[in-house]
Design an enzyme around this catalytic site. Structure first.
Site, PDB file in Angstrom:
ATOM      1  N   VAL A 268       0.888  -1.165   0.000  1.00 52.00           N
ATOM      2  CA  VAL A 268       0.000   0.000   0.000  1.00 52.00           C
ATOM      3  C   VAL A 268       0.925   1.213   0.000  1.00 52.00           C
ATOM      4  O   VAL A 268       1.603   1.487   0.982  1.00 52.00           O
ATOM      5  CB  VAL A 268      -0.923   0.006   1.234  1.00 52.00           C
ATOM      6  CG1 VAL A 268      -1.718   1.304   1.301  1.00 52.00           C
ATOM      7  CG2 VAL A 268      -1.867  -1.192   1.203  1.00 52.00           C
ATOM      8  N   PRO A 269       0.995   1.925  -1.126  1.00 56.24           N
ATOM      9  CA  PRO A 269       2.056   2.925  -1.325  1.00 56.24           C
ATOM     10  C   PRO A 269       1.802   4.256  -0.611  1.00 56.24           C
ATOM     11  O   PRO A 269       1.543   5.290  -1.237  1.00 56.24           O
ATOM     12  CB  PRO A 269       2.085   3.097  -2.843  1.00 56.24           C
ATOM     13  CG  PRO A 269       0.648   2.874  -3.239  1.00 56.24           C
ATOM     14  CD  PRO A 269       0.132   1.803  -2.309  1.00 56.24           C
ATOM     15  N   CYS A 270       1.909   4.241   0.705  1.00 55.03           N
ATOM     16  CA  CYS A 270       1.681   5.471   1.469  1.00 55.03           C
ATOM     17  C   CYS A 270       2.714   6.547   1.111  1.00 55.03           C
ATOM     18  O   CYS A 270       2.489   7.729   1.368  1.00 55.03           O
ATOM     19  CB  CYS A 270       1.678   5.190   2.969  1.00 55.03           C
ATOM     20  SG  CYS A 270       3.152   4.378   3.597  1.00 55.03           S
ATOM     21  N   HIS A 271       3.832   6.140   0.501  1.00 51.19           N
ATOM     22  CA  HIS A 271       4.824   7.133   0.062  1.00 51.19           C
ATOM     23  C   HIS A 271       4.281   7.995  -1.078  1.00 51.19           C
ATOM     24  O   HIS A 271       4.837   9.058  -1.368  1.00 51.19           O
ATOM     25  CB  HIS A 271       6.130   6.450  -0.363  1.00 51.19           C
ATOM     26  CG  HIS A 271       5.978   5.475  -1.493  1.00 51.19           C
ATOM     27  ND1 HIS A 271       5.565   4.177  -1.302  1.00 51.19           N
ATOM     28  CD2 HIS A 271       6.174   5.618  -2.830  1.00 51.19           C
ATOM     29  CE1 HIS A 271       5.530   3.546  -2.475  1.00 51.19           C
ATOM     30  NE2 HIS A 271       5.889   4.405  -3.418  1.00 51.19           N
TER      31      HIS A 271
END
Length: 201
Positions: free
Chosen positions: A135-138
């Site tokens: 989950v690409p929270c970046h």
């Protein structure tokens, strides 16, 4: 029984906790101890677990996918994430974040607009993302295209985003859960970071 694995791939540690074919949590980092600690902190307290030294083939496949995400490469695999134990709002935020395409970013406020709540609530969930970097929270930044926060350090966040450049030049709207989310080329953030560095020098 939850199985925990850790693997060093090209000087980056990745760790996962899996239960059959579901990923309970994942993490990455510069050292083994911290990375495993991050995974353990997200294992549900009422579930038994065991750590293994050698990954089974299915775990090796997950590590391959994690490394591709980390390297900014397109991933077509659809991993099964264990979210049943998470609050409903957290699940909505994570699902919306997971939908941000490679090469794009969005803001905390844009996610809040799509799923309800406020930017701060979204930021709190990003800070405790149990599925990094799947989950690409970046890819979630402030509305002015500054980085915001990142649990793995802002240096890592900018490096991840730098590897994800696709040469896009305009924003677009994607649909998630029958809601609209505006996403922007990652270049917007990288350009803003470069200008900030120039102003400070």
């Amino acid at each position: 029984m939850i199985e925990i694995y850790a693997q060093n791939i090209e000087d980056t540690w990745f760790a996962i906790a899996v239960n059959q074919q579901q990923i309970i949590t994942s993490s990455f980092g510069a050292d083994q101890q911290t990375t495993i600690k991050n995974v353990l902190s997200n294992v549900p307290f009422n579930m038994a677990f065991q750590a293994f030294h050698e990954p089974v083939p299915s775990a090796k496949n997950v590590f391959t996918i994690l490394k591709r995400v980390y390297d900014g490469k397109k991933v077509d695999a659809n991993l099964s994430l264990a979210t049943a134990h998470l609050p409903a709002y957290t699940k909505k935020v994570l699902k919306t974040t997971e939908a941000i395409p490679l090469g794009y970013v969005t803001s905390y406020g844009a996610i809040a607009k799509a799923v309800g709540g406020g930017p701060r609530a979204v930021g709190n969930i990003m800070a405790s993302n149990p599925f990094a970097p799947i989950v690409p929270c970046h890819r979630v930044v402030r509305s002015d295209f500054t980085l915001g926060g990142y649990g793995f350090g802002l240096k890592n966040k900018i490096q991840l985003l730098s590897r994800e450049k696709q040469g896009f030049s305009s924003s677009k709207i994607i649909e998630v859960n029958d809601e609209h989310l505006t996403v922007f080329p990652v270049e917007y953030v990288l350009k803003n970071c470069a200008q900030t560095i120039l102003r400070k020098s």
